[in-house]
Design a protein around this motif. Structure first.
Motif, PDB file in Angstrom:
ATOM      1  N   ILE A   1       0.868  -1.178   0.000  1.00 29.70           N
ATOM      2  CA  ILE A   1       0.000   0.000   0.000  1.00 29.70           C
ATOM      3  C   ILE A   1       0.904   1.226   0.000  1.00 29.70           C
ATOM      4  N   MET A   2       0.608   2.180  -0.863  1.00 27.82           N
ATOM      5  CA  MET A   2       1.335   3.443  -0.847  1.00 27.82           C
ATOM      6  C   MET A   2       0.414   4.473  -0.205  1.00 27.82           C
TER       7      MET A   2
ATOM      8  N   PRO B   1      -4.431  -0.905   5.555  1.00 26.42           N
ATOM      9  CA  PRO B   1      -4.086  -1.036   4.144  1.00 26.42           C
ATOM     10  C   PRO B   1      -5.296  -1.241   3.243  1.00 26.42           C
ATOM     11  N   GLU B   2      -6.440  -1.458   3.840  1.00 29.35           N
ATOM     12  CA  GLU B   2      -7.591  -1.727   2.986  1.00 29.35           C
ATOM     13  C   GLU B   2      -8.467  -0.503   2.768  1.00 29.35           C
ATOM     14  N   LEU B   3      -7.903   0.682   3.002  1.00 31.18           N
ATOM     15  CA  LEU B   3      -8.664   1.887   2.717  1.00 31.18           C
ATOM     16  C   LEU B   3      -8.859   1.987   1.220  1.00 31.18           C
ATOM     17  N   SER B   4     -10.047   2.344   0.848  1.00 28.90           N
ATOM     18  CA  SER B   4     -10.322   2.462  -0.567  1.00 28.90           C
ATOM     19  C   SER B   4     -10.568   3.917  -0.895  1.00 28.90           C
TER      20      SER B   4
ATOM     21  N   ARG C   1      -5.470   0.375  -7.578  1.00 29.93           N
ATOM     22  CA  ARG C   1      -5.411  -0.261  -6.262  1.00 29.93           C
ATOM     23  C   ARG C   1      -4.098   0.088  -5.602  1.00 29.93           C
ATOM     24  N   GLY C   2      -4.066   0.002  -4.296  1.00 26.72           N
ATOM     25  CA  GLY C   2      -2.816   0.137  -3.574  1.00 26.72           C
ATOM     26  C   GLY C   2      -2.334   1.557  -3.435  1.00 26.72           C
TER      27      GLY C   2
ATOM     28  N   PRO D   1     -11.060   6.874   7.268  1.00 28.08           N
ATOM     29  CA  PRO D   1     -10.872   5.513   7.776  1.00 28.08           C
ATOM     30  C   PRO D   1     -12.084   4.635   7.476  1.00 28.08           C
ATOM     31  N   ASN D   2     -11.827   3.337   7.422  1.00 29.22           N
ATOM     32  CA  ASN D   2     -12.943   2.401   7.310  1.00 29.22           C
ATOM     33  C   ASN D   2     -13.789   2.497   8.569  1.00 29.22           C
ATOM     34  N   THR D   3     -15.058   2.368   8.421  1.00 26.59           N
ATOM     35  CA  THR D   3     -15.929   2.494   9.590  1.00 26.59           C
ATOM     36  C   THR D   3     -16.133   1.120  10.237  1.00 26.59           C
ATOM     37  N   ARG D   4     -16.357   1.140  11.518  1.00 26.13           N
ATOM     38  CA  ARG D   4     -16.776  -0.071  12.232  1.00 26.13           C
ATOM     39  C   ARG D   4     -18.264   0.097  12.417  1.00 26.13           C
TER      40      ARG D   4
END
Lengths: 500, 478
Positions: free
Chosen positions: A353-354, A468-471, A479-480, A487-490
Motif C-alpha cells: 500500500i502506498m 491497508p484496505e482503505l479504498s 489499487r494500492g 478511515p474504514n468504519t466499524r
C-alpha cells in the motif's frame, strides 16, 4: 437447448448540485441558494445473443456440457460487432463409477475439467469522436466553462477507435470436489489458467499527439491461480452444530504484451504526486511506478555529497505491487437451539500500500516518528560516493524539517510511503436467534429471525501504519494507492427478518 | 404438438430478430457529447487555455525559480529545483498545452482555414504563443507533428532551432512564419467572424495583428544569443510596419472572471483555494525593489499587511510569518476577487524589447526613451498615479536613465523588465536564462541535477517515454 438473449442497459444520471441551504435539514433543490452545477449523463447499450447448450450424461457419473453463444453488441463497430463464446466441460464422479472406493472416510469424489472462451464488448461510445465542455486544472487551481455566457468545448482526451474488435479470454480449469467423513469434511479444489487477448483498454499515448489516451485492442494478460475451499463440521447433533469454512486463494497475474512498442501503460483513474498505477510488461497488472533513490552496489541509499539529501531519484521504477500473495478466510458458525453465533475472519498476505496520508503527515511533522528529537539535526541512512569509486557512510546532518519534508515524506519520499499491506481482520461477527420454534409461526408469519451483528471489529496490519484496505478509488481500476482516505468504519447493527 | 409449435415459433422469432437486429443494435450515438462542434465554442477554450497555462503551475514554478516569490511548504520543490516528475509541470504539458490548447487549435485551424480564416488567423497566433512557451521551457519539443491525434501518435521532437527558424527539408514551419500566416489569414474574406466568443480582443482582428507582430518581437529577441542578424532584421521589419502593441489598452491579456470556476488560477491557488498561503514575496525581490526605491509599485504587486512588507527567503526552512501578515500577490496580479488577467504580451514588455534592440542592434528610436516608456507603462498598468510616477522619476534618476557600457544598460533594462513581469514568471525566466539578469543567487537547500545553478530547462515527462522520439536518456536540467 437453443435460446436467445436480448440485453439492454440504460443509464441516466441527471443532477443538480446546490449548496448554502436556506432551511436546515430540508433536502430539496428548491432550498438551495447557490447552484454549483447541473448536468446529465445517459447511455444506452444493447446486446443480442443467440446460444445453444448441449448436455450429455452417461449413467449418473459422467457428465459433459457444451455451450456456444454468438453475441452482437451495439458498442462495437458494425463490421466487427459479432463474437463467439464456447465452452466444453466434463465431470466424473469416481465414487459413483467405482462404488468400491466409497468408505466411511471418502463418501464423495468428483473431478472436473473445463475449457472456455468468452468474449466481451467495448465501453459504450468508444468508437466515435466526442467533444465536451472544457475545464483546465485541478484542485490547486482550475478554470471551467461556461464562463459567463461563453461556452467552451474541446475534443475528448481519449481518441476513439473505429476499428475495435471484441475482447477474448480463454481459460482452462481443473478441479476436484471431495466429501469426507460423511460430508463432515468437504474439499473443493480448483486450479486455473487464463489468458486474455485483444483487451479493450484505454492506453496512455504521448500527450504530444494532442491526446492522452486511446482505445485499443491490446495486450495479453495471463492469470493463473488456485482456489481451495475446505468445509468442516466438527460438531453436529440435535442441539449443536458447528461448521468451519476455510477458503484459500492465490492468483498470479502477469502482463505479457501491451500495444506496439509500449512497455508501460498507465491504468486509468485518479493519481497524483508523480506515481502511476500501471500495466507494465513482466509485472502484475496495477503495479505502481514512481521514483526511487539510487542505490550503491550493496543496496544502500546514495546520498548527495553536498546537500546530505538523497541523490537525485531515478524515475520510472516499480515502487509498489498492490497484488496480494494469497488470501485466506475462515467462517465459523455455531448453532445451539435457536441461537446462531458466527464470525468471519480473513488474512491477506503480502501486497503493498502506498499511503499519501503518511506522506503528508510525515512532511508536516505530524507523525510520532517525526516528534522524536524534533529539534535536532538528522542524518539520512545511506552512503556517499567518493571520487575513487568507494563509498563512505553518510555523516551529513540536515535539519529535521528537510529530513522529513523533502526526503522521507511528500512527493519526494514516495518510495518511503510504501508499506506491506498484510492484514488480519475480524470482518464480521454476529449473533442471531430464530424465533420460528417458539410458536410464532401462524397462517401469515412463516419465520422470524433477529440478528445482531458487528462489522470490521478488529484489524491488525503489523507492517503498515494505516489500514491497508482503505479504498480511495471506489470501484476504479487503481489499487494500492491511498490518497488521504477517510478511515474504514466499524459498524454495529441488528436485523429482523420476517418471512411470510 | 404444443411442444413442436413452440419450438418452431421460437426459431421463427430468432430469425426475425436476426433480420431486424442491425437496427436494434444501432444505438451507439453518444447522447452526452457532440461528435462535432462549431469554431465559436473552440476559440473560448484555446483562448482561456493559453492564459490559464501561463499563470497556473508553470507560472508558479517560473515565478519561484526567478525569485519573485518564495515557496513556504507545498511548492518548495519548485523553489529548490526538484523539478523531475512534478505533477504541476507534467499536467501543464499533458492537460493544458498539448491536450487542451494545441490539439483544439489544430482542429480549429483545420475547420476554418478555407472558409473562415478570421478564426484560423487567431488560432495560428495562439498556436505560435503556445509552442513558443513549450520550446522556451523544454527545449526540443514535438512541434510540427504534434497535436494531430491519430494521424501521428508519436510526434517527432523538433529542435528548438528548427522551431524558431523553420526547416523546409523537414517540413517545419518557423514560429515566425506561423504568425505571419495567421496575420495573412486575418485579411482574408471570412464567412464566420468571432465576436464575443473571443474573450481576448472581442473579435477585433486589428488588435490580433498587433498581438501577432508583438509576439514576433518577443521571439526575435529570444534568439539574441544565437541568431543576432535574424533577430535584428526581424525586429526592424516589425518596427517599420508600426503595427504592434504600443498602448496598455492593446495588451495581449486573457481576462478572468470573479465567479467560482472562472477565476485566475493564481487567485485560487494562492489566496482562496485549498493550497493557499503556500508562497509569498521573496526576500530577494523585496531587497531588489527596496534598493531601487520601487516600493510604491511593489505594493501594487504584493499586499502590505499592516503597512509592512513581509518576505521569505527562497529555499528557507524556517517558519514564515502568520498567513494573515504575509505579502502575497495583490489585486494587480490576481484581481481583488480573481479577475486578474493573464498578461501574455504587454506594452511594457514590447518597450523593453525595443530598448534592448536599440542597444544591441541600433534599431531606430532612442533606447533611453523606450526604457523609460517601458517603466512608465508598467507603473501605469500597475495602477500608480501620474503624480506617483513623476515623483519616482524625479527621485531616482540613476534608475530611470540608462548609463554605462552597453552591458550595463542591458542589465538595467532586463532588471526593470523583470520587475514589470511580476505575475508572468515564465517571461522573466526566459530573459534570465538568455541574459543572466537580474543576477540571482541559487535558493537555499537547492537540489536537482545541479544544486549550484538555477535549472536551464524543465524536465521531459516520464509519461512521454512511450514516444520513441523522446530523447533518451532525458537531458539534465543544468
Amino acid at each position: 437447448m437453443l435460446g436467445q438473449n436480448i440485453n439492454q442497459r440504460v443509464y441516466q444520471n441527471p443532477y443538480i448540485v446546490s449548496s448554502s441551504l436556506a432551511l436546515p435539514d430540508f433536502y430539496n433543490v428548491s432550498n438551495g441558494s447557490n447552484f454549483n452545477g447541473t448536468g446529465e449523463y445517459s447511455s444506452k447499450r444493447r446486446l443480442l445473443g443467440h446460444f445453444a447448450q448441449l448436455n450429455l450424461g452417461y449413467k449418473s457419473y459422467l457428465n459433459t456440457e457444451f455451450t456456444a453463444r454468438v453475441d452482437q453488441s451495439s458498442t462495437l463497430p458494425v463490421n466487427n460487432n459479432t463474437y463467439l463464446y464456447y465452452s466444453a466441460g466434463g465431470s466424473f464422479v469416481f465414487t459413483e463409477a467405482f462404488r468400491e472406493l466409497r468408505s466411511d472416510i471418502l463418501n464423495f469424489g468428483k473431478v472436473r475439467l473445463n475449457y472456455a472462451q468468452v468474449g466481451n464488448d467495448a465501453p459504450v461510445y468508444s468508437i466515435d469522436n466526442s467533444y465536451s465542455s472544457w475545464s483546465f486544472g485541478n484542485n490547486t487551481g482550475s478554470f471551467s466553462f461556461p464562463y459567463g455566457t461563453l461556452t467552451g468545448f474541446g475534443a475528448s482526451g481519449t481518441l476513439p477507435n473505429a476499428n475495435l474488435k471484441p475482447e477474448i479470454t480463454k481459460s482452462f480449469e481443473v478441479g476436484a470436489n471431495l466429501g469426507l467423513l460423511k460430508d463432515r469434511v468437504t474439499l473443493d479444489f480448483t486450479a486455473y489458467w487464463s489468458s486474455s487477448i485483444n483487451q479493450i483498454m484505454s492506453i496512455s499515448i504521448p500527450a504530444a499527439s494532442g491526446y492522452t489516451s486511446q482505445y485499443v485492442n491490446a495486450g495479453k494478460i495471463n492469470n493463473k491461480g488456485t482456489e481451495i475451499s475446505l468445509g468442516i463440521t466438527p460438531v453436529k447433533n440435535s442441539e449443536v452444530t458447528w461448521t468451519m469454512n476455510f477458503t484459500f486463494s492465490r492468483n498470479r497475474n502477469e502482463v505479457k504484451e501491451l500495444f506496439g512498442d509500449i512497455k508501460t501503460a498507465n491504468v486509468s483513474g485518479l493519481r497524483f504526486g508523480g506515481v502511476s498505477p500501471s500495466a507494465r510488461i513482466g509485472y502484475p497488472l496495477g503495479v505502481i511506478v514512481g521514483s526511487k533513490v539510487p542505490r550503491s552496489p550493496d543496496g544502500q541509499y546514495l546520498i548527495d555529497s553536498t546537500t546530505g539529501n538523497f541523490a537525485v531519484q531515478i524515475t520510472d521504477q516499480v515502487v509498489a505491487d498492490p497484488n496480494r500473495k494469497w488470501i485466506a478466510g475462515l467462517v465459523n458458525t455455531v448453532s445451539y437451539k435457536g441461537f446462531t453465533l458466527s464470525a468471519t475472519l480473513d488474512y491477506k498476505y503480502g501486497g503493498d500500500i502506498m499511503s499519501w496520508t503518511v506522506a503528508t503527515l510525515r512532511s508536516n511533522g505530524s507523525l510520532y516518528e517525526t516528534a522524536i528529537d524534533r529539534e535536532s539535526p538528522k542524518i539520512l541512512p545511506g552512503v556517499i560516493a567518493r571520487a575513487d569509486g568507494s563509498y563512505v557512510q553518510n555523516n551529513i546532518a540536515i535539519p529535521a524539517q528537510v529530513y522529513w519534508n523533502t526526503n522521507m515524506g511528500g512527493i519526494g519520499g514516495s518510495e518511503f510511503t510504501v508499506f506491506d499491506a498484510t492484514t488480519f481482520r475480524i470482518r464480521e461477527a454476529s449473533l442471531g436467534y430464530d424465533f420460528s420454534n417458539l410458536g410464532v409461526k401462524n397462517k401469515f408469519v412463516n419465520g422470524l429471525k433477529l440478528v445482531a451483528f458487528a462489522r470490521n471489529l478488529f484489524f491488525s496490519a503489523p507492517n503498515s501504519p494505516i489500514d491497508p484496505e482503505l479504498s480511495t478509488q471506489g470501484a476504479g481500476n487503481i489499487r494500492g494507492l491511498e490518497l488521504q482516505s477517510a478511515p474504514n468504519t466499524r459498524s454495529f447493527g441488528a436485523s429482523l427478518k420476517v418471512t411470510f | 404438438m404444443m411442444k413442436i409449435i413452440s419450438k418452431y415459433t421460437f426459431v421463427g422469432l430468432s430469425l426475425l430478430s436476426l433480420v431486424s437486429c442491425k437496427k436494434f443494435i444501432d444505438v451507439n450515438q453518444n447522447p452526452n457529447s457532440p461528435t462535432d462542434v462549431q469554431p465559436k465554442v473552440l476559440l473560448p477554450t484555446t483562448s482561456m487555455g493559453i492564459g490559464f497555462t501561463n499563470v497556473n503551475q508553470l507560472g508558479l514554478a517560473a515565478g519561484l525559480m526567478v525569485q519573485h516569490n518564495a515557496a513556504i511548504a507545498q511548492w518548495t520543490a519548485f523553489d529548490v529545483y526538484n523539478l523531475d516528475g512534478q505533477t504541476g509541470i507534467t499536467n501543464a504539458w499533458s492537460f493544458e498545452l498539448y491536450n487542451g490548447i494545441i490539439n483544439n487549435l489544430r482542429i480549429l485551424i483545420e475547420k476554418t482555414q478555407e472558409t473562415s480564416p478570421a478564426y484560423s488567423g487567431i488560432a495560428k497566433i495562439q498556436l505560435a504563443y503556445a509552442f513558443g512557451l513549450v520550446t522556451d521551457l523544454w527545449g526540443d519539443v514535438p512541434y510540427s507533428e504534434a497535436g494531430f491525434g491519430l494521424a501521428n501518435t508519436s510526434p517527432r521532437y523538433d529542435t528548438q532551432q528548427d522551431i524558431y527558424k523553420g526547416n523546409a527539408a523537414s517540413g517545419i514551419t518557423s514560429l515566425f512564419d506561423l504568425i505571419r500566416d495567421g496575420i495573412a489569414d486575418l485579411d482574408k474574406t471570412s464567412t464566420l467572424k468571432p465576436t464575443t466568443d473571443d474573450p481576448i480582443y472581442g473579435g477585433d482582428l486589428a488588435k490580433w495583428k498587433r498581438a501577432g507582430n508583438s509576439l514576433i518581437l518577443k521571439f526575435a529577441m529570444q534568439m539574441s544569443n544565437v541568431e543576432s542578424a535574424l533577430a535584428k532584421s526581424t525586429i526592424e521589419t516589425v518596427l517599420a510596419g508600426n503595427n504592434f502593441i504600443n498602448d496598455n489598452a492593446l495588451n495581449f491579456s486573457v481576462p478572468f472572471g470573479t465567479s467560482a470556476g472562472n477565476q485566475n488560477p493564481g487567485y485560487v491557488r494562492d489566496i482562496i483555494g485549498s493550497f493557499k498561503n503556500n508562497q509569498m514575496l521573496s526576500t530577494r525581490f523585496l531587497t531588489l525593489a527596496r534598493s531601487l526605491n520601487d516600493t510604491v509599485r511593489l505594493a501594487k504587486f504584493y499586499t502590505k499587511p499592516n503597512n509592512v512588507f513581509t518576505s521569505y527567503d527562497n529555499g528557507a526552512t524556517v517558519a514564515a510569518v502568520a498567513a494573515a501578515n504575509r505579502s502575497q500577490y495583490n489585486a494587480y496580479v490576481v484581481g481583488a476577487t480573481g479577475e486578474g488577467p493573464a498578461r501574455l504580451i504587454t506594452n511594457h514588455q514590447v518597450k523593453f524589447i525595443l530598448a534592448e534592440a536599440a542597444i544591441r542592434y541600433g534599431i531606430s528610436g532612442d533606447a533611453n526613451t523606450y526604457y523609460q516608456d517601458g517603466i512608465k507603462a508598467s507603473m501605469r498598468l500597475a495602477g500608480m498615479t501620474d503624480a506617483e510616477i513623476n515623483a519616482y522619476f524625479e527621485g531616482n534618476p540613476a534608475v530611470v536613465n540608462l548609463a554605462g557600457t552597453n552591458e550595463d544598460k542591458i542589465k538595467q533594462i532586463i532588471t526593470q523588465k523583470y520587475i514589470s513581469l511580476v505575475g508572468n514568471g515564465i517571461e522573466a525566466y526566459n530573459d534570465y536564462r538568455r541574459t543572466g539578469y537580474p543576477v540571482l543567487a541559487v535558493a537555499q537547500n537547492a537540489t536537482g541535477d545541479d544544486p549550484t545553478t538555477i535549472p536551464k530547462r524543465l524536465p521531459y515527462l516520464a509519461t512521454e517515454a512511450n514516444n520513441p522520439n523522446q530523447p533518451n536518456p532525458r537531458p539534465k536540467l543544468m
